[in-house]
Design an enzyme around this catalytic site. Structure first.
Site, PDB file in Angstrom:
ATOM      1  N   ASP A   1     -40.157 -37.774 -38.102  1.00 37.44           N
ATOM      2  CA  ASP A   1     -40.313 -36.749 -39.135  1.00 37.44           C
ATOM      3  C   ASP A   1     -40.473 -35.371 -38.488  1.00 37.44           C
ATOM      4  O   ASP A   1     -41.383 -35.148 -37.703  1.00 37.44           O
ATOM      5  CB  ASP A   1     -41.567 -37.072 -39.977  1.00 37.44           C
ATOM      6  CG  ASP A   1     -41.560 -36.380 -41.326  1.00 37.44           C
ATOM      7  OD1 ASP A   1     -40.950 -35.302 -41.436  1.00 37.44           O
ATOM      8  OD2 ASP A   1     -42.159 -36.926 -42.273  1.00 37.44           O
TER       9      ASP A   1
ATOM     10  N   SER B   1     -43.494 -38.461 -50.179  1.00 40.79           N
ATOM     11  CA  SER B   1     -43.844 -37.147 -49.655  1.00 40.79           C
ATOM     12  C   SER B   1     -45.023 -36.552 -50.443  1.00 40.79           C
ATOM     13  O   SER B   1     -46.030 -37.237 -50.625  1.00 40.79           O
ATOM     14  CB  SER B   1     -42.598 -36.273 -49.671  1.00 40.79           C
ATOM     15  OG  SER B   1     -42.755 -35.168 -48.824  1.00 40.79           O
TER      16      SER B   1
ATOM     17  N   HIS C   1     -37.746 -37.505 -42.139  1.00 36.00           N
ATOM     18  CA  HIS C   1     -38.452 -37.440 -43.414  1.00 36.00           C
ATOM     19  C   HIS C   1     -37.598 -37.951 -44.574  1.00 36.00           C
ATOM     20  O   HIS C   1     -36.509 -37.461 -44.812  1.00 36.00           O
ATOM     21  CB  HIS C   1     -38.865 -35.988 -43.678  1.00 36.00           C
ATOM     22  CG  HIS C   1     -39.846 -35.846 -44.810  1.00 36.00           C
ATOM     23  ND1 HIS C   1     -41.093 -36.413 -44.779  1.00 36.00           N
ATOM     24  CD2 HIS C   1     -39.753 -35.208 -45.986  1.00 36.00           C
ATOM     25  CE1 HIS C   1     -41.738 -36.126 -45.905  1.00 36.00           C
ATOM     26  NE2 HIS C   1     -40.939 -35.397 -46.664  1.00 36.00           N
TER      27      HIS C   1
END
Ligand code: NAG
Length: 324
Positions: free
Chosen positions: A233, A110, A288
């Site tokens: 995501d 991330s 995610h």
């Protein structure tokens, strides 16, 4: 002197534990975790274990802004990214093992993915060989994440971000504000306030008039830059940011990296990297940061194996030490 001693002790340990026919040692791996995580969380430790399952003997260093794990987690929300990246540069370049390695591999989760890019473009000592990012926000975010119902801390935090994104307070204290990117929805051009105020992303993506040539040189020196996007995501808005694409969230139009000026004029070396076969766009199922060990194992075997690294390992290390 202390550094030399530490190294000798480490080498002795590895000499004792290595079998006489062991393959070349893999190069070290640095991992930068995501928002809210900490360098010594079970999840991050597990990733290091998987790296060793795939490539036994990998020295793993989890990037941290503090040895205290709560402070480290806090630094994923609060801080000035210019200072945070400089601190990581200083830590890595003075680390007893990493500073002697000819190169390292890098894995970013991330926001840790774009911060590793910051490390590479600004410092890169030790130099990164392969950079793999998962669900990173290379082209920034166009919206702050939504909070679970009843999560008042999250809601207060997002309200603070929303109301103040372009203030100098947010740009020097609130981490996600520093990779927030807004565009003029009519023209698709980055907004003036973004170009003027963004403390991290507009600089690291070389979007301002004056370009930093070193950024392109350093990033294109990678062997591989592999960008994973999570197919479902919904945390990163837009998710295509993981591939450096620009999404107009008003119209839904997505402009892929290769059609963008950052690529065509090669502001940060992505075109050069692509032309030598070093840029890969990958997807992985799930939301995610939802992935199975299997995916990571594959990544480690494909990109981080000692064969792929082509490094003589301890032998070269020894040579460096003798020359010290
Ligand atoms: C962030 O830190 C750098 C280095 O200390 C400083 O020059 C810069 O002004 C800070 N950014 C903001 C937006 O205050």
């Amino acid at each position: 002197m202390l550094r030399l001693l530490t190294l000798l002790v480490l080498l002795l340990i590895s000499a004792v534990t290595a079998s006489p026919f062991s393959p070349p040692s893999p190069i070290p791996l640095i991992i930068w975790h995501g928002l809210g995580d900490k360098y010594d969380s079970d999840g991050i430790k597990g990733v290091g274990e998987l790296a060793n399952k795939a490539n036994p003997g990998t020295f793993v260093y989890n990037i941290r802004l503090s040895e205290d794990s709560e402070t480290d987690a806090r630094a994923t929300f609060f801080g000035n990214l210019t200072e945070q990246i400089q601190q990581v540069c200083d830590d890595l370049s003075s680390h007893p093992i990493l500073s002697t390695a000819p190169s390292v591999n890098a894995l970013g989760f991330s926001q840790g993915g774009q911060f590793l890019r910051g490390y590479i473009q600004r410092c890169n000592k030790p130099p990164v060989k392969n950079l793999i990012t998962f669900g990173s926000q290379h082209n920034g975010i166009a919206k702050y994440q939504s909070c679970a119902p009843g999560d008042w801390i999250c809601k207060a935090w997002v309200a603070l971000l929303r109301g103040n994104t372009w203030s100098s307070y947010a740009q020097s204290h609130l981490v996600p504000a520093q990779y927030y990117r807004s565009i003029d929805e009519e023209t698709g051009e980055p907004s003036e306030e973004y170009l003027e105020n963004s403390n991290f992303l507009a600089d690291i993506n070389n979007e301002r008039k004056v370009k930093n040539k070193e950024y392109a040189e350093k990033l294109s020196s990678l062997d591989k830059f592999v960008m994973y996007m999570f197919e479902d995501d919904t945390t990163v808005i837009p998710k295509e940011s993981a591939w450096f694409a620009q999404t107009n969230i008003a119209s839904g139009e997505v402009i892929k990296l290769r059609d963008r000026v950052i690529y065509k004029e090669d502001w940060i070396g992505l075109k050069k990297l692509d032309e030598k076969g070093g840029l890969e766009f990958k997807t992985t199922p799930g939301g995610h940061m939802q992935f199975e060990d299997k995916i990571l194992l594959e990544v480690f075997e494909t990109y981080f194996s000692s064969k792929a690294a082509g490094w003589g390992g301890a032998k070269e290390w020894m040579q460096d030490i003798i020359e010290l």
